[in-house]
Design an enzyme around this catalytic site. Structure first.
Site, PDB file in Angstrom:
ATOM      1  N   LYS A   7       0.226   3.613  10.523  1.00  0.00           N
ATOM      2  CA  LYS A   7       1.664   3.524  10.833  1.00  0.00           C
ATOM      3  C   LYS A   7       1.890   2.808  12.180  1.00  0.00           C
ATOM      4  O   LYS A   7       0.918   2.537  12.892  1.00  0.00           O
ATOM      5  CB  LYS A   7       2.272   4.929  10.817  1.00  0.00           C
ATOM      6  CG  LYS A   7       2.228   5.599   9.418  1.00  0.00           C
ATOM      7  CD  LYS A   7       3.178   4.963   8.414  1.00  0.00           C
ATOM      8  CE  LYS A   7       2.795   5.229   6.973  1.00  0.00           C
ATOM      9  NZ  LYS A   7       3.202   6.496   6.420  1.00  0.00           N
TER      10      LYS A   7
HETATM   11  C1  LIG Z   1       3.261   7.606   5.361  1.00  0.00           C
HETATM   12  C2  LIG Z   1       4.560   8.103   4.851  1.00  0.00           C
HETATM   13  C3  LIG Z   1       4.893   9.466   4.866  1.00  0.00           C
HETATM   14  C4  LIG Z   1       3.912  10.532   5.200  1.00  0.00           C
HETATM   15  O1  LIG Z   1       3.428  10.454   6.490  1.00  0.00           O
HETATM   16  P1  LIG Z   1       2.205  11.415   6.893  1.00  0.00           P
HETATM   17  O2  LIG Z   1       2.211  11.346   8.388  1.00  0.00           O
HETATM   18  O3  LIG Z   1       0.981  10.858   6.273  1.00  0.00           O
HETATM   19  O4  LIG Z   1       2.532  12.788   6.400  1.00  0.00           O
HETATM   20  C5  LIG Z   1       6.165   9.838   4.496  1.00  0.00           C
HETATM   21  N1  LIG Z   1       7.068   8.937   4.088  1.00  0.00           N
HETATM   22  C6  LIG Z   1       6.783   7.622   4.029  1.00  0.00           C
HETATM   23  C7  LIG Z   1       7.841   6.670   3.622  1.00  0.00           C
HETATM   24  C8  LIG Z   1       5.512   7.166   4.403  1.00  0.00           C
HETATM   25  O5  LIG Z   1       5.217   5.865   4.298  1.00  0.00           O
END
Ligand SMILES: *Cc1c(COP(=O)(O)O)cnc(C)c1O
Length: 384
Positions: free
Chosen positions: A184
């Protein structure tokens, strides 16, 4: 499989990150200490929010936000079908029902007209997802929320840093959830943050985040006494993770600039290829996070499918991805809610067309050019 020449995503980790994480380890205070507290304070400042509560994932952050808004069994929550399963999964933790909403074909974001069609007396919350970091039409979503008395939780897993019409997004909802998963916009390995401007919700989420315990764990209160106020969760972040977050936060603007430049370069190189529909760049005053660069292929102008194209790219050392196979096409959601492809015509149609190209701060200009020339070569070979 051998390592691809150009991977789809890669975190940016440098010596500064390693130094700060090591410092957390050497301090022997390994969880819920100064790093966590500083990370929350600095993140809140960065996104212009009042209260930030760190968690071990964005999924946990979404869960805490739904708890703070008192979602219960029998409630409906509007969730886009074009998202990662975590958005809907958090709703299931509450025994509430995720009601899926179709997307707009050009932005891939939630279609507010379809959202309005799905509102009933049971609908309590709407969760817009800023796909790729392109802000949703928050004006339309806020109008819906006002008209039907809904709460808004933003899934901002991709949306950092992001502004909607010049406004930092956290001010546009009851809670905003960020992800610090490995790939991310900034990472803590695994991690997340829920940001709110509501003091009472913030207090409750903070308590729920760590077993429903009353006292501040990092107050270094030496008293052995505490009270359990709620049935909480084990959702807190470690000091090592928070240290990485603090270090990454310092580079967030630089990371964003690099992503922005890569997106511009892709656009410049691909705009003359008629078989490619470029991603929506957002409104002039939006800040698009460019977490993803997702093109759409005019598949009816090609002799190959999107998946065949992905395989050819991979053979040539370029890894790409799909964001996403919409939830209504997954067995779990079909089995439990009876969804069929024609319930969500836009998402069903674009699913066959979407292709996410490599984009991350460490991706070199030369690599972007290789991706573009390879993609154009393949399209030229297989165009109808
Ligand atoms: C990656 C993602 C999540 C989940 O994030 P985590 O930190 O892995 O729990 C939720 N929503 C979207 C749109 C994502 O891309």
């Amino acid at each position: 499989m051998t390592k691809p020449l150009i991977p789809f995503q890669l975190p940016s980790i440098d010596e500064d990150d390693i130094v700060l994480v090591t410092q957390a380890m050497r301090s022997k205070w390994l969880t819920m200490g100064k790093m966590v507290s500083d990370f929350e304070t600095q993140f809140a400042q960065k996104v212009d929010g009042r209260y930030a509560i760190s968690t071990n994932s964005c999924t946990a952050a979404l869960h805490l936000a739904l708890c703070a808004l008192n979602i219960k069994e029998g409630d409906d929550v509007l969730v886009p079908t074009m998202t990662f399963t975590a958005t809907a999964e958090a709703v299931l933790y509450m025994r509430a029902r995720p009601v899926l909403v179709d997307c707009q074909k050009d932005t891939l974001n939630m279609d507010s007209t379809d959202a309005e069609r799905k509102i009933t007396k049971k609908t309590k919350v709407i969760i817009p997802v800023h796909v790729a970091g392109l802000p949703c039409d928050m004006e339309a979503i806020q109008q819906l929320a006002k008209r039907y008395q809904l709460k808004i939780i933003q899934d901002a897993a991709h949306a950092f840093p992001t502004k909607y019409r010049g406004i930092p997004i956290v001010s546009l909802s009851d809670a905003t959830c960020f992800s610090f998963y490995a790939t991310k916009p900034i990472t803590t390995g695994e991690g997340g943050m829920v940001v709110t401007n509501d003091e009472i919700d913030a207090k409750q989420m903070k308590i729920l985040r760590l077993h429903g315990i009353s006292r501040d764990p990092w107050s270094r209160n030496l008293s052995p006494h505490y009270d359990i106020l709620e049935a909480g969760f084990k959702y807190n972040l470690t000091e090592m993770a928070a240290a990485l977050g603090l270090s990454q936060l310092k580079k967030a603007d630089l990371f964003w600039e690099k992503r922005f430049r890569i997106a511009q370069l892709y656009t410049q190189e691909l705009k003359m290829t008629p078989e490619i529909i470029l991603p929506h760049p957002g409104h002039l005053t939006d800040q698009h996070a460019w977490h993803l660069y997702t093109i759409r292929l005019k598949t009816n102008a090609l002799k190959i499918t999107r998946d065949e194209l992905i395989n050819i790219l991979l053979e040539k050392g370029i890894q790409t991805s799909i964001h996403w196979k919409p939830l209504h096409l997954h067995p779990f959601y079909q089995k439990n809610y009876g969804f069929t492809p024609h319930h969500f015509p836009n998402a069903t149609e674009v699913f066959e067309q979407i292709l996410s190209l490599p984009i991350y701060p460490d991706l070199k200009e030369q690599e972007v050019l290789i991706v573009c020339s390879t993609l154009k070569e393949i399209i030229q070979k297989y165009r109808l």
